[in-house]
Motif scaffolding. Structure first.
Motif, short mmCIF file in Angstrom:
data_model
loop_
_atom_site.label_atom_id
_atom_site.label_comp_id
_atom_site.label_asym_id
_atom_site.label_seq_id
_atom_site.Cartn_x
_atom_site.Cartn_y
_atom_site.Cartn_z
N VAL A 190 0.82 -1.28 -0.08
CA VAL A 190 0.00 -0.03 -0.03
C VAL A 190 0.82 1.36 0.01
CG1 VAL A 190 -2.22 -1.08 0.93
CG2 VAL A 190 -0.15 -0.15 2.49
N PHE A 191 0.29 2.27 -0.79
CA PHE A 191 1.07 3.41 -0.69
C PHE A 191 0.13 4.58 -1.04
CE2 PHE A 191 3.25 6.99 -3.40
CZ PHE A 191 4.22 7.44 -2.35
N ASN A 192 -0.39 5.37 0.10
CA ASN A 192 -1.32 6.43 0.12
C ASN A 192 -2.67 5.87 -0.50
OD1 ASN A 192 0.73 8.37 0.92
ND2 ASN A 192 1.14 9.08 -1.04
N GLU A 193 -3.17 4.98 0.21
CA GLU A 193 -4.46 4.18 -0.26
C GLU A 193 -5.49 4.53 0.89
OE1 GLU A 193 -4.72 3.15 -3.04
OE2 GLU A 193 -2.98 2.29 -3.62
N GLU A 194 -5.70 5.54 1.60
CA GLU A 194 -6.47 5.91 2.53
C GLU A 194 -8.07 5.96 1.86
OE1 GLU A 194 -5.96 9.71 3.92
OE2 GLU A 194 -6.47 10.86 2.17
N GLU A 195 -8.23 6.28 0.77
CA GLU A 195 -9.48 6.20 0.18
C GLU A 195 -10.05 4.91 -0.02
OE1 GLU A 195 -10.02 9.14 -3.16
OE2 GLU A 195 -7.90 9.85 -2.72
N VAL A 196 -9.37 3.89 -0.30
CA VAL A 196 -9.56 2.52 -0.73
C VAL A 196 -9.35 1.55 0.34
CG1 VAL A 196 -7.85 1.67 -1.94
CG2 VAL A 196 -10.17 1.02 -2.80
N PHE A 203 10.04 2.86 -0.70
CA PHE A 203 11.33 2.00 -1.12
C PHE A 203 10.84 1.36 -2.58
CE2 PHE A 203 12.87 2.05 3.10
CZ PHE A 203 14.17 1.98 2.81
N GLY A 204 9.55 1.39 -2.86
CA GLY A 204 8.95 0.93 -4.14
C GLY A 204 8.21 -0.50 -4.14
N HIS A 205 7.06 -0.60 -4.88
CA HIS A 205 6.25 -1.67 -5.06
C HIS A 205 6.77 -3.13 -4.87
CE1 HIS A 205 3.34 -4.27 -7.07
NE2 HIS A 205 2.30 -3.87 -6.33
N GLN A 206 7.68 -3.37 -5.63
CA GLN A 206 8.49 -4.57 -5.93
C GLN A 206 9.09 -4.93 -4.47
OE1 GLN A 206 8.00 -6.51 -8.93
NE2 GLN A 206 6.47 -5.17 -8.73
N ILE A 207 9.63 -3.93 -3.95
CA ILE A 207 10.38 -4.23 -2.80
C ILE A 207 9.42 -4.63 -1.55
CG2 ILE A 207 11.71 -3.00 -0.74
CD1 ILE A 207 13.37 -1.96 -2.98
N ALA A 208 8.41 -4.00 -1.69
CA ALA A 208 7.21 -3.93 -0.58
C ALA A 208 6.74 -5.54 -0.68
CB ALA A 208 6.01 -3.15 -0.72
N ILE A 209 6.64 -6.00 -2.00
CA ILE A 209 6.11 -7.41 -2.25
C ILE A 209 7.08 -8.41 -1.68
CG2 ILE A 209 5.86 -9.22 -3.96
CD1 ILE A 209 4.50 -6.98 -5.61
N THR A 210 8.32 -8.17 -1.86
CA THR A 210 9.56 -8.76 -1.22
C THR A 210 9.65 -8.88 0.25
OG1 THR A 210 10.85 -8.20 -3.17
CG2 THR A 210 11.91 -9.30 -1.36
#
Length: 315
Positions: A13-19, A74-81
């Protein structure tokens, strides 16, 4: 308690307060239909809105919700990792928070997993609510990547997938500084299959993958799994040298065997632009690979965690 978890769901998640609340509700409804204990791991990738406080509240109210908060983006792919590193489930599902990928498809993924498949990836048939440019550029990227690499990275797939715990452990052990997760999972092998679906529009908020990030992801994918662009640079060098040699012969013939006047300036400028552009292009390709080598050599941590919520033990 965490050793008994059957299913882990990783949600970057990154700045997803609306959803965020809607995502939590739909995921919870789906996960509760499964036949075992589950956990939902939200990886907060340095959000600057109310995402962090909302996750703190959710993890306090629901023991199945856990949250990892990065110290910065740090980025979406790193968050998944990171989520893969923390997952305890026998089956690990990765899904984005924007609800473009339907959580209800997880039920079918689990059925495929029980049939013996170790990776079940969702393959898009249609992409609703996206611009013509994004659809065409994404389609082009996947097909170029397939041509350039020696591994089978399925076209029209994102990171929405289910992985067996064994696959997840192997993924967590790769330690690449510029990860391209869907490519890494394909590289790992194991028994894989696809589920086809139509991707929905984003439920709320704005895309977190603007053109700049899409270009970076594309470069990461190509440079992580192919060195053929370096061969292309070599071919371009040979081609431009050949063109230069042919032009030299033409100039000598004109000089010694014809009365043609050589004006000079136009041809010289054109040649300089062609050769200069080719050289810069080749240097740029080499620089992309050297930059990734530099990242690997520095061996900095892939991410820094500021806070954890809901975990009974520290990683």
């Amino acid at each position: 308690m965490e050793d008994n978890i059957e299913y882990s769901c990783i949600v970057p998640v990154f700045n997803e307060e609306e959803v965020l609340l809607k995502t939590y509700q739909r995921l919870t409804e789906v996960m509760q239909t499964l036949d075992g204990p589950y956990e939902i791991i939200f990886v907060n990738d340095g959000s600057r809105d109310l995402t962090k406080s909302m996750l703190q509240k959710l993890s306090a109210e629901d023991s199945s919700v856990k949250a990892i908060h990065f110290s910065r983006n740090f980025g979406h792919q790193i968050a998944i990792t990171a989520g893969a590193n923390y997952a305890h489930g026998k089956a690990v599902i990765v899904i984005d928070a924007d609800l473009q990928d339907p959580p209800e498809l997880i039920i079918e993924m689990v059925e495929k997993w029980k049939d013996g498949y170790q990776v079940v990836y969702a393959q898009r048939l249609k992409r609703k609510g996206e611009t013509f440019f994004k659809k065409q550029s994404a389609s082009m990227f996947y097909r170029i990547l397939t041509k350039l690499t020696d591994i089978n990275i399925p076209v029209d797939t994102g990171d929405f997938r289910l992985m067996d715990a064994q696959v997840c452990r192997e993924l967590a052990g790769l330690h690449e500084k510029n990860p391209f997760v869907r490519g890494q999972v394909s590289w790992l092998g194991f028994k894989q299959t696809a589920l086809h679906y139509e991707r929905d529009e984003r439920a709320a908020g704005e895309t977190k993958y603007p053109l700049k990030k899409m270009i970076k992801l594309s470069i990461d994918g190509i440079t992580s799994f192919s060195y053929r662009p370096l061969k292309l640079a070599n071919y371009l060098g040979v081609l431009t040298a050949f063109i230069g040699f042919i032009y030299l012969i033409i100039v000598l013939i004109q000089r010694f065997f014809t009365d043609t006047t050589l004006t000079g300036w136009t041809s010289i400028i054109i040649l300089q632009l062609v050769f200069g552009g080719t050289i810069l292009f080749i240097l740029g390709l080499i620089g992309e690979y050297i930059g990734r080598i530099y990242d690997e050599v520095k061996d900095r941590p892939l991410y820094i965690i500021e806070e954890e919520n809901g975990f009974s033990e520290q990683k």
